[in-house]
Design a protein around this motif. Structure first.
Motif, PDB file in Angstrom:
ATOM      1  N   GLU A 103      56.964 -32.849  43.960  1.00  0.00           N
ATOM      2  CA  GLU A 103      58.307 -33.765  43.065  1.00  0.00           C
ATOM      3  C   GLU A 103      59.487 -33.958  44.023  1.00  0.00           C
ATOM      4  O   GLU A 103      60.246 -34.547  43.390  1.00  0.00           O
ATOM      5  CB  GLU A 103      58.803 -32.770  42.027  1.00  0.00           C
ATOM      6  CG  GLU A 103      57.810 -32.423  40.936  1.00  0.00           C
ATOM      7  CD  GLU A 103      57.554 -33.353  39.874  1.00  0.00           C
ATOM      8  OE1 GLU A 103      58.600 -34.198  39.895  1.00  0.00           O
ATOM      9  OE2 GLU A 103      56.874 -33.500  39.335  1.00  0.00           O
ATOM     10  N   ASN A 104      59.373 -33.493  45.360  1.00  0.00           N
ATOM     11  CA  ASN A 104      60.578 -33.607  46.165  1.00  0.00           C
ATOM     12  C   ASN A 104      59.843 -33.878  47.717  1.00  0.00           C
ATOM     13  O   ASN A 104      59.787 -33.015  48.672  1.00  0.00           O
ATOM     14  CB  ASN A 104      61.230 -32.651  46.235  1.00  0.00           C
ATOM     15  CG  ASN A 104      62.482 -32.778  47.101  1.00  0.00           C
ATOM     16  OD1 ASN A 104      62.998 -34.073  47.519  1.00  0.00           O
ATOM     17  ND2 ASN A 104      63.387 -31.749  47.659  1.00  0.00           N
ATOM     18  N   LEU A 105      59.617 -35.301  48.066  1.00  0.00           N
ATOM     19  CA  LEU A 105      58.885 -35.544  49.178  1.00  0.00           C
ATOM     20  C   LEU A 105      60.108 -35.697  50.194  1.00  0.00           C
ATOM     21  O   LEU A 105      60.849 -36.482  50.215  1.00  0.00           O
ATOM     22  CB  LEU A 105      58.144 -36.837  49.087  1.00  0.00           C
ATOM     23  CG  LEU A 105      56.858 -36.673  48.175  1.00  0.00           C
ATOM     24  CD1 LEU A 105      56.095 -37.910  48.207  1.00  0.00           C
ATOM     25  CD2 LEU A 105      55.829 -35.429  48.553  1.00  0.00           C
ATOM     26  N   GLU A 106      60.065 -34.593  51.240  1.00  0.00           N
ATOM     27  CA  GLU A 106      61.219 -34.744  52.019  1.00  0.00           C
ATOM     28  C   GLU A 106      60.713 -35.680  53.221  1.00  0.00           C
ATOM     29  O   GLU A 106      60.650 -35.190  54.605  1.00  0.00           O
ATOM     30  CB  GLU A 106      61.466 -33.190  52.379  1.00  0.00           C
ATOM     31  CG  GLU A 106      61.885 -32.400  51.346  1.00  0.00           C
ATOM     32  CD  GLU A 106      61.891 -30.927  51.660  1.00  0.00           C
ATOM     33  OE1 GLU A 106      62.235 -30.416  52.851  1.00  0.00           O
ATOM     34  OE2 GLU A 106      61.693 -29.889  50.908  1.00  0.00           O
ATOM     35  N   PHE A 107      60.637 -36.947  53.162  1.00  0.00           N
ATOM     36  CA  PHE A 107      60.426 -37.801  54.426  1.00  0.00           C
ATOM     37  C   PHE A 107      61.261 -39.045  54.132  1.00  0.00           C
ATOM     38  O   PHE A 107      61.786 -39.325  52.987  1.00  0.00           O
ATOM     39  CB  PHE A 107      58.830 -38.205  54.234  1.00  0.00           C
ATOM     40  CG  PHE A 107      57.818 -37.319  54.399  1.00  0.00           C
ATOM     41  CD1 PHE A 107      57.656 -36.553  55.639  1.00  0.00           C
ATOM     42  CD2 PHE A 107      57.102 -36.625  53.240  1.00  0.00           C
ATOM     43  CE1 PHE A 107      56.740 -35.528  55.727  1.00  0.00           C
ATOM     44  CE2 PHE A 107      56.350 -35.851  53.348  1.00  0.00           C
ATOM     45  CZ  PHE A 107      55.939 -34.879  54.529  1.00  0.00           C
ATOM     46  N   PRO A 108      61.615 -39.645  55.047  1.00  0.00           N
ATOM     47  CA  PRO A 108      62.429 -41.006  54.965  1.00  0.00           C
ATOM     48  C   PRO A 108      61.712 -42.040  54.070  1.00  0.00           C
ATOM     49  O   PRO A 108      60.585 -41.919  54.130  1.00  0.00           O
ATOM     50  CB  PRO A 108      62.576 -41.517  56.485  1.00  0.00           C
ATOM     51  CG  PRO A 108      62.235 -40.356  57.414  1.00  0.00           C
ATOM     52  CD  PRO A 108      60.935 -39.603  56.494  1.00  0.00           C
ATOM     53  N   PRO A 109      62.555 -42.708  53.575  1.00  0.00           N
ATOM     54  CA  PRO A 109      62.015 -44.013  52.401  1.00  0.00           C
ATOM     55  C   PRO A 109      61.232 -44.748  53.517  1.00  0.00           C
ATOM     56  O   PRO A 109      61.411 -45.067  54.560  1.00  0.00           O
ATOM     57  CB  PRO A 109      63.358 -44.435  52.151  1.00  0.00           C
ATOM     58  CG  PRO A 109      64.438 -43.501  52.179  1.00  0.00           C
ATOM     59  CD  PRO A 109      64.241 -42.673  53.357  1.00  0.00           C
ATOM     60  N   GLY A 110      60.185 -45.218  52.817  1.00  0.00           N
ATOM     61  CA  GLY A 110      59.260 -46.239  53.464  1.00  0.00           C
ATOM     62  C   GLY A 110      58.554 -45.696  54.830  1.00  0.00           C
ATOM     63  O   GLY A 110      58.345 -46.440  55.676  1.00  0.00           O
ATOM     64  N   PHE A 111      58.245 -44.285  55.039  1.00  0.00           N
ATOM     65  CA  PHE A 111      57.740 -43.710  56.372  1.00  0.00           C
ATOM     66  C   PHE A 111      56.194 -44.028  56.356  1.00  0.00           C
ATOM     67  O   PHE A 111      55.696 -44.094  57.368  1.00  0.00           O
ATOM     68  CB  PHE A 111      58.000 -42.216  55.898  1.00  0.00           C
ATOM     69  CG  PHE A 111      57.829 -41.498  57.429  1.00  0.00           C
ATOM     70  CD1 PHE A 111      58.711 -41.739  58.491  1.00  0.00           C
ATOM     71  CD2 PHE A 111      57.023 -40.435  57.571  1.00  0.00           C
ATOM     72  CE1 PHE A 111      58.503 -41.087  59.633  1.00  0.00           C
ATOM     73  CE2 PHE A 111      56.564 -39.956  58.832  1.00  0.00           C
ATOM     74  CZ  PHE A 111      57.460 -40.237  59.791  1.00  0.00           C
ATOM     75  N   PHE A 112      55.397 -43.966  55.332  1.00  0.00           N
ATOM     76  CA  PHE A 112      54.048 -43.996  55.040  1.00  0.00           C
ATOM     77  C   PHE A 112      53.575 -45.352  54.705  1.00  0.00           C
ATOM     78  O   PHE A 112      54.063 -45.938  53.699  1.00  0.00           O
ATOM     79  CB  PHE A 112      53.487 -42.779  54.253  1.00  0.00           C
ATOM     80  CG  PHE A 112      53.733 -41.427  54.988  1.00  0.00           C
ATOM     81  CD1 PHE A 112      53.258 -41.041  55.786  1.00  0.00           C
ATOM     82  CD2 PHE A 112      54.855 -40.842  54.403  1.00  0.00           C
ATOM     83  CE1 PHE A 112      53.207 -39.601  56.159  1.00  0.00           C
ATOM     84  CE2 PHE A 112      55.298 -39.432  54.573  1.00  0.00           C
ATOM     85  CZ  PHE A 112      54.516 -38.983  55.716  1.00  0.00           C
ATOM     86  N   ASN A 113      52.411 -45.698  55.555  1.00  0.00           N
ATOM     87  CA  ASN A 113      51.625 -47.066  55.182  1.00  0.00           C
ATOM     88  C   ASN A 113      50.510 -46.494  53.878  1.00  0.00           C
ATOM     89  O   ASN A 113      50.326 -47.601  53.139  1.00  0.00           O
ATOM     90  CB  ASN A 113      50.812 -47.477  56.288  1.00  0.00           C
ATOM     91  CG  ASN A 113      51.619 -47.576  57.339  1.00  0.00           C
ATOM     92  OD1 ASN A 113      51.964 -46.852  58.238  1.00  0.00           O
ATOM     93  ND2 ASN A 113      52.105 -48.841  57.357  1.00  0.00           N
ATOM     94  N   VAL A 114      50.052 -45.378  53.858  1.00  0.00           N
ATOM     95  CA  VAL A 114      49.102 -45.114  52.733  1.00  0.00           C
ATOM     96  C   VAL A 114      49.256 -43.722  52.383  1.00  0.00           C
ATOM     97  O   VAL A 114      49.700 -42.659  53.169  1.00  0.00           O
ATOM     98  CB  VAL A 114      47.531 -45.041  53.435  1.00  0.00           C
ATOM     99  CG1 VAL A 114      46.722 -44.689  52.376  1.00  0.00           C
ATOM    100  CG2 VAL A 114      47.218 -46.479  53.956  1.00  0.00           C
ATOM    101  N   VAL A 115      49.342 -43.279  51.050  1.00  0.00           N
ATOM    102  CA  VAL A 115      49.449 -41.977  50.564  1.00  0.00           C
ATOM    103  C   VAL A 115      48.119 -41.595  49.639  1.00  0.00           C
ATOM    104  O   VAL A 115      47.741 -42.456  48.833  1.00  0.00           O
ATOM    105  CB  VAL A 115      50.730 -41.997  49.608  1.00  0.00           C
ATOM    106  CG1 VAL A 115      50.704 -40.508  48.785  1.00  0.00           C
ATOM    107  CG2 VAL A 115      51.951 -42.139  50.556  1.00  0.00           C
ATOM    108  N   SER A 116      47.774 -40.527  49.881  1.00  0.00           N
ATOM    109  CA  SER A 116      46.463 -40.163  49.083  1.00  0.00           C
ATOM    110  C   SER A 116      46.667 -38.887  48.366  1.00  0.00           C
ATOM    111  O   SER A 116      47.629 -38.077  48.745  1.00  0.00           O
ATOM    112  CB  SER A 116      45.284 -40.016  50.023  1.00  0.00           C
ATOM    113  OG  SER A 116      45.382 -38.899  50.969  1.00  0.00           O
TER     114      SER A 116
END
Length: 249
Positions: A103-116
């Motif tokens: 519920e609270n992903l502590e990463f910068p916006p637009g950081f990942f290309n793929v999420v699983s």
């Protein structure tokens, strides 16, 4: 089980076993995809991949060559203990594990290309936040009526008694509201054959399929009767029902 009971259950299982079911002697018929193969097919060598609900990290470690950096998160401290122990043994240099709430992903916006996300809760808005534009999100979830004959035998179980399609419709709606432009939906209902009584006991003690399994002596009597009624030449029969959503931001 309520949210607190689930957390305590996964912490305990995480420390003892992680999310490793490779010991089970089980044969499946009718499985239509391998989820992490679907994930790797959508990764490039330069990509950053986030895996939500990674458990003990077993599957993420097995696909380490598919991306530049692979990050696994899980809310369970027990799972993270096992994941980091597995990482240390593997010596994989491009994988990281963090205890984190979906519920609270502590990463910068637009950081990942793929999420699983496999068999775990996710928040569509948070996934959209950390994905690049045109990024891909893949999730596999346990569908209604999975292990249906087992749940009927015990009169209780994970998602038992829920109306058809509630979880699917919830996730598709949330992804649409979060700004995903396209989502494909797939499902299958496969037969599973477990070789021994011990295989089923291991499964039920390490998953929430039958909540609080084993806390009552009656549970083992019910299981024995279930085996007698569902024993086939191929093994003890039940079903594995799954759905998968592949969405583009």
């Amino acid at each position: 089980m309520n949210k607190s009971e689930y957390k305590n259950f996964y912490d305990k299982v995480g420390r003892l076993n992680g999310w490793d079911f490779s010991k089970l002697k089980v044969v499946s018929e009718g499985v239509q995809w391998d989820f992490y193969k679907e994930v790797t097919q959508r990764c490039k060598g330069s990509d950053l991949l986030l895996d939500i609900g990674t458990g003990g990290g077993e599957r993420l470690l097995s696909i380490s060559d598919s991306a530049l950096l692979l990050v696994g998160i899980d809310h369970s401290s027990g799972m993270m203990q096992t994941a980091n122990a597995n990482l240390e043994k593997s010596k994989k240099p491009n994988i990281r594990f963090f205890q984190m709430d979906a519920e609270n992903l502590e990463f910068p916006p637009g950081f990942f290309n793929v999420v699983s996300c496999r068999h775990s809760h996710f928040c569509a808005k948070e996934v959209a936040k950390v994905l690049v534009k045109d990024g891909m999100f893949l999730t596999q979830q346990i569908n209604d009526n999975d292990k249906l004959n087992l749940k009927r035998a015990f009169g209780r179980g994970q998602q038992f008694g829920l109306d058809e399609g509630i979880l699917k419709n919830k996730y598709l709606s949330e992804l649409n509201k979060a700004g995903f432009t396209h989502a494909d939906y797939f499902e299958y209902d496969a037969n599973e054959y477990y070789e021994t009584y011990e295989d089923l006991v291991f499964l039920l003690k390490h998953t929430p399929i039958i909540p609080d399994f084993g806390q009552s002596d009656n549970d083992f009597d019910i299981l024995q009767k279930f085996i007698e009624e569902n024993q086939t030449k191929q093994g003890i029969q039940t079903n594995s029902r799954r759905f998968m959503i592949i969405a583009k931001k």
